[in-house]
Design an enzyme around this catalytic site. Structure first.
Site, mmCIF file in Angstrom:
data_model
loop_
_atom_site.group_PDB
_atom_site.id
_atom_site.type_symbol
_atom_site.label_atom_id
_atom_site.label_comp_id
_atom_site.label_asym_id
_atom_site.label_seq_id
_atom_site.Cartn_x
_atom_site.Cartn_y
_atom_site.Cartn_z
ATOM 1 N N HIS C 17 1.060 -1.292 -0.060
ATOM 2 C CA HIS C 17 0.041 0.166 -0.114
ATOM 3 C C HIS C 17 0.753 1.181 0.085
ATOM 4 C CE1 HIS C 17 -2.988 -2.663 2.352
ATOM 5 N NE2 HIS C 17 -3.428 -2.579 1.032
ATOM 6 N N LYS C 41 -18.548 -6.030 7.201
ATOM 7 C CA LYS C 41 -17.496 -6.612 7.390
ATOM 8 C C LYS C 41 -16.350 -6.451 8.509
ATOM 9 C CE LYS C 41 -13.412 -6.522 4.071
ATOM 10 N NZ LYS C 41 -12.417 -5.811 3.713
ATOM 11 N N ARG C 90 -2.012 -6.320 -8.047
ATOM 12 C CA ARG C 90 -1.077 -7.113 -8.056
ATOM 13 C C ARG C 90 -0.907 -8.395 -8.948
ATOM 14 N NH1 ARG C 90 -2.405 -8.625 -2.100
ATOM 15 N NH2 ARG C 90 -4.414 -8.778 -3.224
ATOM 16 N N SER C 128 -2.867 -7.621 3.202
ATOM 17 C CA SER C 128 -3.089 -7.310 4.678
ATOM 18 C C SER C 128 -3.436 -8.922 5.276
ATOM 19 C CB SER C 128 -4.354 -6.483 4.950
ATOM 20 O OG SER C 128 -3.889 -5.107 4.321
#
Lengths: 161, 161, 161, 161, 161, 161
Positions: C17, C41, C90, C128
């Site tokens: 990030h 979430k 990515r 993460s």
């Protein structure tokens, strides 16, 4: 004794190839790096040049042998009585092509297995064709091919001036 | 001696897993099949049941050891002084996840290598979750899990009425 | 003045990030890093913790603002009169999800554009969730999250004994 | 002032290219559309024809400049002191190739960034080679290339008969 | 009456093609297998040879017709008043190319639909180019092309030596 | 008579689903749209609501039947003596999952075939979960779900104040 063959065009060898060779040489007793060629595929470097660059790049790794062949990979494996093929994977498109090849080779001879290693992420964008293209334009090759190999590449693909 | 670890959930073991185990056992001197679990991931079968099914499925392969761990895979490798992880690849989505895991493990310990084998094409659609779903509905499991394992699966996931 | 929003969960911020933030901050006059959350979430870190880690990680970059929102991204953009979303890519699986999101956001408001940057290859395996998993097991986080953020992560996800 | 280069072959320009140009021109102060060519790649249209079609297609967009180059993209960027490359992404296969190119360009010059935009979904199947193939057979080009460009394409690739 | 066209190069027909033909022939009243060719694409076998091999391979399937065309697929469909194209999908790379083609054909004529069938997994690694390469080296073709077709292939691509 | 089943969750039906239904209804004599559910998967809408929305959306298409089932798809096909499954494909990730499902269903019953249609490109980013997320935030649903279905969706997923 565990032997593996790492086949390819190596036109020219890159740091991505060298990384796979080095890591495979830690797992297997002997790694044969085999330059495969056939008359219908034009390469920038001759077989001898490609083997020479590979020898230069791997001179500090004891258990590596450089060879070449214009045979079918499966026949080469049978002739040399080796069962394990090593391949590097960089990306999804590699994966699909190599998947087909591994299944085809296994179909030709059930004893032959292909083991895949992931290319280190710093080399995931690296290919022989990128190296050739950069060299043709005089781009920077440091970090892309082994340092000892850079002069071979520039000499062959002399930058446009 | 060449040792490799084949880690997974094996919830339950499928014929796809067994095919990888069998082929890896021809390449390595010893293959440790290790059931990894952690408290946050709910599984259909207990650790003991999963190890039991694996022992049943691999009883004719001499050089296979069944183990389990709730440790990080890299730590398990270090504790057992093993350097090679074996993983099976079926599809592109496997590839990306396993690529990330292989890089992450290599980043944690540079000596640890992951070798990938392509799942045989007849098992490319096969997964433990597919087996569980079929079993829940009383679907046909022949050819999907080892024959000796089928009774375990039906008993646990007893088909709806 | 060119402003861009870099939205995400940042649970926690990783070096991947931070690399995108740094590079985006060279292209745009201002980069708003916006922590998006919604009640359905569950995250490991609170909004305040995530913003705090982001502030710590970006304290040497002048033109970065840390914000948070539980709004739809498009509405947040409209409310703040910003037109450009920055996202890092990515892998192929990122690509497809982000492709859908970019088209959906563009469909909601034709003036809003998403610009994608490729994650640097050394962070292509980093997420993460990988950081959280490693931290839970006491794995090594150096190089994965900014050094100043490491203590936050360990404290929260205290390694199993 | 924010400048971006949108490089390509544009052999010929399609409505997919034009969509990216239009959207990039709203984000950047100036967009340079640069026709890249090299002697080893055969194109259907000459450089002049390709630049001419681009000028025709973009004549209503003020902040667009049409240029051409046979240089390495990175060298072109350096010579013109531009830091941002714009590329359109349609599909996964684009993604992987462009990912490699973006990393290679960034490796050659750390200051150069590639920003990707998603092609609008109605153009996701559109490519210059599809346009050329359809034109060769007298297929319908409306909606595929800018209306003013259609006559150029038909004239060059006169339908068989 | 439901008619479908299964278009391809069939250079030569493989067991993967034959599997799709057989399965399509159970769904549709008539399946037209159409060899498409154009002067710019060099093939190993002539149109007549390719049609001959297809006739041999499908001689036990009643509702199959072998045809050929150098037209645009959409025009062929219109001329023969057929609305349905059948295509086989093996892999992700097939998917993307065929996706583009299906959208392009649909864009040329809204009434024309492409239906995709998944290639049986035992043929997922199989392609005409793999067959040609194996034949050239004298590799084993059993299981890859229909038995009656093997002599045609060897005769044409006589193994080196 | 040619019958096909189009199975799904339809939670809720989108314009992407409706496009597939409409196009399938032109190819097959009857299309059964079947809402599949099982107790372990939570849905936003009840079976009755989902069937009701489907009936509303397809009321102008004569040869469509709305049904529901909590059975295994293959068993449903056998019970209703239907051989053809229709599925829409949007993206590569769809492809892989559906590929596995098609092979699994074919493995359970060799007579059952899955035919795939490409989702129209304007719906390639569209999914039921995107619709639910947008609705929850009061986003714009025009063009995403059939107009007659919009009130159902808003009423159920009442926008946050």
């Amino acid at each position: 004794m565990k032997i593996a063959v790492y086949p390819g065009s190596f036109d020219p060898v890159t740091n991505g190839h060298l990384d796979i060779i080095r890591r495979a040489a830690r797992i297997f007793d002997t790694v044969i790096v085999a330059v495969f060629y056939n008359s219908s595929k034009k390469c920038a470097f001759s077989i001898d040049e490609r083997m020479d660059m590979l020898r230069t790049a791997t001179k500090d790794i004891d258990n590596v042998i450089i060879d070449s062949s214009d045979n079918l990979l499966v026949h080469y494996m049978e002739n040399n009585d080796v069962k394990v093929i090593i391949k590097g994977l960089r990306m999804v498109s590699d994966f699909e092509y190599e998947f087909q090849m591994a299944l085809a080779n296994h179909q030709q001879n059930k004893d032959i297995e292909t083991l895949f290693m992931m290319t280190a992420s710093e080399y995931s964008h690296l290919s022989s064709s990128l190296v050739r293209e950069l060299a043709t334009y005089g781009g920077n090759l440091i970090g892309l091919v082994p340092n000892d190999v850079i002069p071979y590449v520039y000499e062959k693909l002399q930058p446009k001036k």
